[in-house]
Every structure is written in C-alpha cells, then in structure tokens.
Design a protein around this motif. Structure first.
Motif, short mmCIF file in Angstrom:
data_model
loop_
_atom_site.label_atom_id
_atom_site.label_comp_id
_atom_site.label_asym_id
_atom_site.label_seq_id
_atom_site.Cartn_x
_atom_site.Cartn_y
_atom_site.Cartn_z
N ASN A 90 23.65 -2.15 -48.27
CA ASN A 90 24.90 -2.62 -48.86
C ASN A 90 24.68 -3.17 -50.26
O ASN A 90 25.49 -2.93 -51.16
N ASN A 91 23.59 -3.90 -50.46
CA ASN A 91 23.27 -4.42 -51.79
C ASN A 91 23.01 -3.28 -52.77
O ASN A 91 23.43 -3.32 -53.92
N PHE A 92 22.29 -2.25 -52.32
CA PHE A 92 22.00 -1.10 -53.17
C PHE A 92 23.29 -0.36 -53.54
O PHE A 92 23.49 0.02 -54.71
N ILE A 93 24.17 -0.17 -52.58
CA ILE A 93 25.45 0.50 -52.85
C ILE A 93 26.27 -0.30 -53.86
O ILE A 93 26.88 0.26 -54.77
N ALA A 94 26.25 -1.63 -53.72
CA ALA A 94 26.97 -2.49 -54.68
C ALA A 94 26.37 -2.35 -56.08
O ALA A 94 27.11 -2.29 -57.07
N LEU A 95 25.04 -2.30 -56.17
CA LEU A 95 24.39 -2.13 -57.48
C LEU A 95 24.78 -0.79 -58.10
O LEU A 95 25.03 -0.70 -59.32
N LYS A 96 24.82 0.26 -57.30
CA LYS A 96 25.22 1.57 -57.81
C LYS A 96 26.68 1.56 -58.27
O LYS A 96 27.01 2.14 -59.29
N ARG A 97 27.53 0.92 -57.48
CA ARG A 97 28.96 0.85 -57.82
C ARG A 97 29.17 0.09 -59.13
O ARG A 97 30.03 0.45 -59.92
N GLU A 98 28.36 -0.96 -59.35
CA GLU A 98 28.47 -1.76 -60.57
C GLU A 98 27.67 -1.17 -61.73
O GLU A 98 27.58 -1.79 -62.78
N LYS A 99 27.07 -0.01 -61.50
CA LYS A 99 26.26 0.69 -62.51
C LYS A 99 25.08 -0.15 -63.00
O LYS A 99 24.67 -0.08 -64.14
N LYS A 100 24.50 -0.95 -62.08
CA LYS A 100 23.35 -1.78 -62.41
C LYS A 100 22.03 -1.10 -62.05
O LYS A 100 20.97 -1.65 -62.29
N THR A 101 22.12 0.09 -61.46
CA THR A 101 20.93 0.88 -61.17
C THR A 101 21.29 2.35 -61.27
O THR A 101 22.43 2.73 -61.03
N ASP A 102 20.31 3.14 -61.67
CA ASP A 102 20.53 4.58 -61.74
C ASP A 102 19.67 5.31 -60.72
O ASP A 102 19.56 6.54 -60.74
N LYS A 103 19.07 4.57 -59.80
CA LYS A 103 18.23 5.16 -58.76
C LYS A 103 19.11 5.93 -57.77
O LYS A 103 20.22 5.54 -57.47
N ALA A 104 18.56 7.03 -57.27
CA ALA A 104 19.28 7.84 -56.29
C ALA A 104 19.07 7.32 -54.87
O ALA A 104 19.94 7.46 -54.02
N ILE A 105 17.89 6.74 -54.62
CA ILE A 105 17.58 6.22 -53.28
C ILE A 105 16.96 4.84 -53.40
O ILE A 105 16.41 4.47 -54.44
N ILE A 106 17.02 4.10 -52.32
CA ILE A 106 16.40 2.78 -52.27
C ILE A 106 14.89 2.96 -52.13
O ILE A 106 14.44 3.72 -51.28
N ASP A 107 14.16 2.23 -52.96
CA ASP A 107 12.70 2.30 -52.86
C ASP A 107 12.07 0.90 -52.85
O ASP A 107 10.94 0.71 -53.25
N SER A 108 12.83 -0.06 -52.35
CA SER A 108 12.32 -1.43 -52.26
C SER A 108 12.68 -2.01 -50.89
O SER A 108 13.48 -1.44 -50.15
N GLY A 109 12.06 -3.13 -50.58
CA GLY A 109 12.31 -3.77 -49.29
C GLY A 109 11.83 -2.91 -48.14
O GLY A 109 10.81 -2.22 -48.24
#
Length: 130
Positions: A90-109
């Motif tokens: 959910n945090n990753f999706i929020a970051l993508k929605r806010e354009k704070k990341t350009d990663k295609a997949i989660i690679d942390s945690g």
C-alpha cells in the motif's frame, strides 16, 4: 480481517475488480455462470478442502500440545507476514500515485527477499492450520 481491510481500503463495495470486468466483456451474457463455476464455486471448494484439516482439532477436546503451539506460532507469524507485506504494498502504491518513485516493482522490505511475501504468508497460514 486483513482481506476485509484491503477490500475496503481499495474501493470496497461499488468497485469491481478489473479481472471481473474483463470476464464480463469476454463472456457477455454467459458471465454469470462462468464466474459462478470458475470463481465462486472454485473458491468455496478450495476453502472447504483447506478447512478439512481443522476437523480433527475441532471434533476432539484433548489438551493443547507442543504441536498445537507450533501451529499457532506459524499461523500468527504468517498473519503478521501478510499484514506487513500488505502495508508495504500500500505504501509503494501511494508513492507511485504521488509520483515519488519510478520503480516498477517493490525491491525493499519483505519484497526484497520474496517476490510475493503476501502469498508466502497465505500459504504459511494454511500450512500452520494443517
């Protein structure tokens, strides 16, 4: 509880999953029976089969053993794993929605160690019940 929370957080009632929308287009007027047999009865069958292992635990009342506590620990850890992976997703999706990341997949945690930690948690939960 976890799945209900995700359902409500991601749109809840009134929001149809894109896969059902695709099925509705693909099967047209036959959607109702295709979805009944391929999705809903299938899920019911798998849930029933998965819960068969609970019969022995629920039918008899012996005292709790070490195996029961190990199973409880596996189930509790699996729920925690699922919840943590959902929060991270959910945090990753929020970051993508806010354009704070350009990663295609989660690679942390947890996602750094497993491609699908939420599925690992789900399988582990059922394994703990078995």
């Amino acid at each position: 509880l976890r799945l209900t929370h995700n359902f409500v957080a991601r749109g809840g009632i009134g929001h149809e999953d894109w896969r059902y929308q695709d099925m509705r287009v693909q099967f047209g007027k036959h959607f109702w029976w295709v979805s009944l047999f391929s999705v809903f009865l299938g899920q019911t069958f798998f849930m029933f089969a998965g819960c068969l292992s609970l019969y022995g635990a629920l039918a008899y009342e012996p005292s709790l053993s070490v195996v029961d506590w190990v199973a409880f620990t596996i189930c509790a850890t699996a729920i925690l794993l699922e919840a943590m992976s959902d929060i991270q997703m959910n945090n990753f999706i929020a970051l993508k929605r806010e354009k704070k990341t350009d990663k295609a997949i989660i690679d942390s945690g947890l996602w750094m160690w497993s491609r699908h930690p939420n599925y690992l948690g789900e399988v582990s939960f059922w394994w703990g019940l078995y």
